[in-house]
Write a protein that holds these residues in place. Sequence first.
Motif, short mmCIF file in Angstrom:
data_model
loop_
_atom_site.label_atom_id
_atom_site.label_comp_id
_atom_site.label_asym_id
_atom_site.label_seq_id
_atom_site.Cartn_x
_atom_site.Cartn_y
_atom_site.Cartn_z
N GLU A 146 62.03 83.05 35.76
CA GLU A 146 60.30 84.39 35.08
C GLU A 146 59.39 83.84 36.70
O GLU A 146 58.69 84.94 37.11
CB GLU A 146 59.21 83.71 34.17
CG GLU A 146 60.41 83.69 32.84
CD GLU A 146 59.99 83.47 31.34
OE1 GLU A 146 59.12 83.14 31.45
OE2 GLU A 146 60.51 83.79 30.48
N THR A 147 59.15 82.53 36.92
CA THR A 147 58.16 82.44 37.70
C THR A 147 58.38 82.22 39.33
O THR A 147 59.94 81.48 39.20
CB THR A 147 56.89 82.01 37.44
OG1 THR A 147 57.44 81.00 37.35
CG2 THR A 147 56.67 82.42 36.34
N PRO A 148 58.16 81.58 40.49
CA PRO A 148 59.41 81.29 41.47
C PRO A 148 58.82 80.11 42.28
O PRO A 148 59.06 79.33 42.77
CB PRO A 148 57.94 82.75 42.75
CG PRO A 148 56.96 83.14 42.06
CD PRO A 148 56.94 82.75 41.25
N GLU A 149 57.37 79.51 41.39
CA GLU A 149 57.16 78.36 41.22
C GLU A 149 57.97 77.17 40.70
O GLU A 149 57.54 77.24 39.86
CB GLU A 149 55.36 77.83 41.51
CG GLU A 149 54.60 78.69 42.35
CD GLU A 149 54.54 79.77 41.94
OE1 GLU A 149 54.82 80.47 40.47
OE2 GLU A 149 53.98 80.75 42.30
N ILE A 150 58.85 76.50 41.43
CA ILE A 150 59.92 76.19 40.36
C ILE A 150 59.96 74.18 40.65
O ILE A 150 59.81 73.71 41.52
CB ILE A 150 61.49 76.45 40.47
CG1 ILE A 150 61.52 77.92 40.26
CG2 ILE A 150 62.17 75.48 39.75
CD1 ILE A 150 62.64 78.91 41.17
N LYS A 151 60.08 73.57 39.51
CA LYS A 151 60.06 72.31 39.75
C LYS A 151 61.45 71.93 39.13
O LYS A 151 61.70 72.23 37.67
CB LYS A 151 58.86 71.62 39.06
CG LYS A 151 59.17 70.10 38.57
CD LYS A 151 57.16 69.45 38.79
CE LYS A 151 57.69 69.25 36.84
NZ LYS A 151 57.56 68.43 36.54
N ILE A 152 62.89 70.75 39.64
CA ILE A 152 63.45 70.64 39.00
C ILE A 152 63.80 68.79 38.91
O ILE A 152 63.08 68.09 39.76
CB ILE A 152 64.33 70.87 40.27
CG1 ILE A 152 64.83 72.92 40.32
CG2 ILE A 152 66.11 70.28 39.82
CD1 ILE A 152 65.37 72.59 41.77
N ASP A 153 63.58 68.67 37.63
CA ASP A 153 63.21 66.83 37.48
C ASP A 153 64.83 66.43 37.03
O ASP A 153 65.37 67.42 36.13
CB ASP A 153 62.57 66.40 36.21
CG ASP A 153 61.31 67.15 36.55
OD1 ASP A 153 60.71 66.53 38.14
OD2 ASP A 153 60.49 67.73 36.19
N LEU A 154 65.62 65.76 37.51
CA LEU A 154 66.41 64.69 37.39
C LEU A 154 66.03 63.20 37.10
O LEU A 154 65.87 62.48 37.58
CB LEU A 154 67.48 65.01 38.39
CG LEU A 154 68.00 65.77 39.50
CD1 LEU A 154 68.24 65.83 41.01
CD2 LEU A 154 69.51 66.67 38.25
#
Length: 280
Positions: free
Chosen positions: A181-189
């Motif tokens: 939905e928004t361009p600021e993306i955080k990916i946690d693994l």
Amino acid sequence: MRILLFLAALMVTLVGYSQDLNGIWRGTLTQEAGGCFPTYHLEIQMTVNGTNLTGAAYDYYDQSRYVKHHFNGRYNTQTKRMVIIEDRLLQVNIPGDCVSCTKTYDLTWSMENGKEVLLGDWKGIESISRKPCPPGKITLYRVPKTDFPVDIEQPEELAKLQSGLTLQNRETELVTTLSLETPEIKIDLYDNAEIDNDTVTIFLNNKLLLYKQRLTDKPLTLRLQAFPNTDYELVMYADNLGSIPPNTALMVVTAGKQKQEVRLAASDKKNAAVRFRLKE
């Protein structure tokens, strides 16, 4: 009172809109006599963090003849002026009798006939000889799609590592495609089960971003500023299988208030992939 509140809200909206510079900007770059061509196309893929600007710039005659630079810059939210400095030459694919220029842009944001435009000047030096290049003018408009692959910001040390990296050729299985939905993306693994010394190498759009990192109960975190009309693919390569095969990970993707979980499994035969796309 209602009118004042409405006007105040409108001003906040306009200011916020005028300063949202993330995305693709394309137009023309002219050069005074002495350059290879009097007019070039110019595309910049810009990511904004506060007042800091980063990204990739392509100046090109056509898509087979271009120069690609990495850039950094600053934006003044009051004056709408930005200075962009090309700080790293990434690719050169131009005729032998032409030279590439490393440029500094001085641009100002405005609205022109209902379109966002960046206008200004540039100056530069020849990338090899360091002699001054004939300067020129720049006109850029925000556009929805790129003429070139979207660049992923990659630390220099990982770029150097990737250039000499050889990995096993494995099948890649697409696990899912996420709509964001928004361009600021955080990916946690995270490790998805018992912590058993799983280590992974992570690529995003074929750019190495994590190398032989151990999965634990603490996240390995990546951040992405996504552009519209663009697909992003994260691939997880298993460096080992840990003590409990296969190599498994829990991926948590956060975009604004949206949070999605994906479970990935990779082995010595198969990579795991997830695609992302910003909602239009």
